[in-house]
Design a protein around this motif. Structure first.
Motif, mmCIF file in Angstrom:
data_model
loop_
_atom_site.group_PDB
_atom_site.id
_atom_site.type_symbol
_atom_site.label_atom_id
_atom_site.label_comp_id
_atom_site.label_asym_id
_atom_site.label_seq_id
_atom_site.Cartn_x
_atom_site.Cartn_y
_atom_site.Cartn_z
ATOM 1 N N VAL A 1 1.471 5.191 1.014
ATOM 2 C CA VAL A 1 1.082 6.090 2.097
ATOM 3 C C VAL A 1 1.591 7.490 1.750
ATOM 4 O O VAL A 1 2.774 7.682 1.490
ATOM 5 N N ASN A 2 0.705 8.470 1.744
ATOM 6 C CA ASN A 2 1.002 9.883 1.475
ATOM 7 C C ASN A 2 1.345 10.174 0.020
ATOM 8 O O ASN A 2 1.882 11.229 -0.295
ATOM 9 N N GLN B 1 0.838 -1.192 0.000
ATOM 10 C CA GLN B 1 0.000 0.000 0.000
ATOM 11 C C GLN B 1 0.875 1.244 0.000
ATOM 12 O O GLN B 1 1.944 1.257 0.617
ATOM 13 N N ASN C 1 6.687 0.265 8.043
ATOM 14 C CA ASN C 1 6.715 0.735 6.661
ATOM 15 C C ASN C 1 8.146 1.079 6.254
ATOM 16 O O ASN C 1 9.056 1.086 7.077
ATOM 17 N N GLN D 1 5.642 6.858 2.138
ATOM 18 C CA GLN D 1 5.901 5.542 2.718
ATOM 19 C C GLN D 1 5.274 4.460 1.851
ATOM 20 O O GLN D 1 4.339 4.731 1.103
ATOM 21 N N ALA E 1 3.789 0.550 2.635
ATOM 22 C CA ALA E 1 3.499 -0.514 3.595
ATOM 23 C C ALA E 1 3.643 -1.842 2.855
ATOM 24 O O ALA E 1 2.913 -2.107 1.905
#
Length: 188
Positions: free
Chosen positions: A61-62, A59, A147, A101, A103
């Protein structure tokens, strides 16, 4: 074909070995019912990865990919994971002014006998800024929570930080981010 040296015979086709998920377990079975060949290989093939919430998915992130494209694959042997990912951002990709990030489905082993959080140790990243035709690079680091993030800067000058929108550049359509890493996990 003799079974266990006891003189019994197997009938039918060669046995099929499976882990229940379509994985070949590194074992190749070939031949016929009376001439079965079982071969164990030392590593499994590289496997594709996908953005999502599945067992081997990752996944973002940001940042979001939108209509951008990506390529992601991994090779896992025991506790060791090799991972190669590359992203080409599109016109609907978005980036936050917060630490980028990823994940992963595995967590890098941290602690006294392995790597430390926020230190380079997993691998390197490269970013191409298509508008200025400039390349940037840095280290991929594990961060708290499991992460990974992308470290950029100069430790000696005290200017190190992690990648986000505006650092090291303002991300836009056709920019590319690529990295490869290797790490040990807590379980296999």
């Amino acid at each position: 074909m003799p079974v266990c040296g006891c003189g019994q015979q197997l009938g039918g086709a060669p046995p099929i070995l499976t882990g229940g998920t379509g994985d070949d377990l590194g074992i190749i079975v070939s031949g016929t019912f009376d001439n079965t060949v079982v071969t164990a290989v030392d590593a499994l093939a590289w496997r594709p990865m996908f953005i999502g919430a599945g067992i081997n998915d990752f996944q973002l992130v940001n940042f979001t990919l939108g209509n951008g494209t990506y390529s992601a694959r991994y090779l896992r042997v025991g506790y060791t994971v090799d991972l190669i990912m590359s992203f080409r951002f599109g016109s609907t990709s978005t980036w936050a002014a917060s630490q980028f990030q990823i994940a992963l489905p595995w967590t890098a082993r941290l602690g006294a006998n392995s790597i430390s959080t926020n230190h380079e140790g997993l691998g390197r990243w490269s970013m191409f800024d298509s508008s200025s035709v400039v390349f940037y690079d840095g280290g991929v680091i594990p961060i708290a929570g499991g992460n990974i993030a992308f470290r950029f800067g100069d430790d000696l000058a005290g200017t190190n930080t992690t990648m986000q929108q505006g650092t090291p550049t303002t991300f836009a359509t056709s920019d590319e981010l690529t990295f490869n890493i290797r790490f040990d996990t807590d379980n296999n």
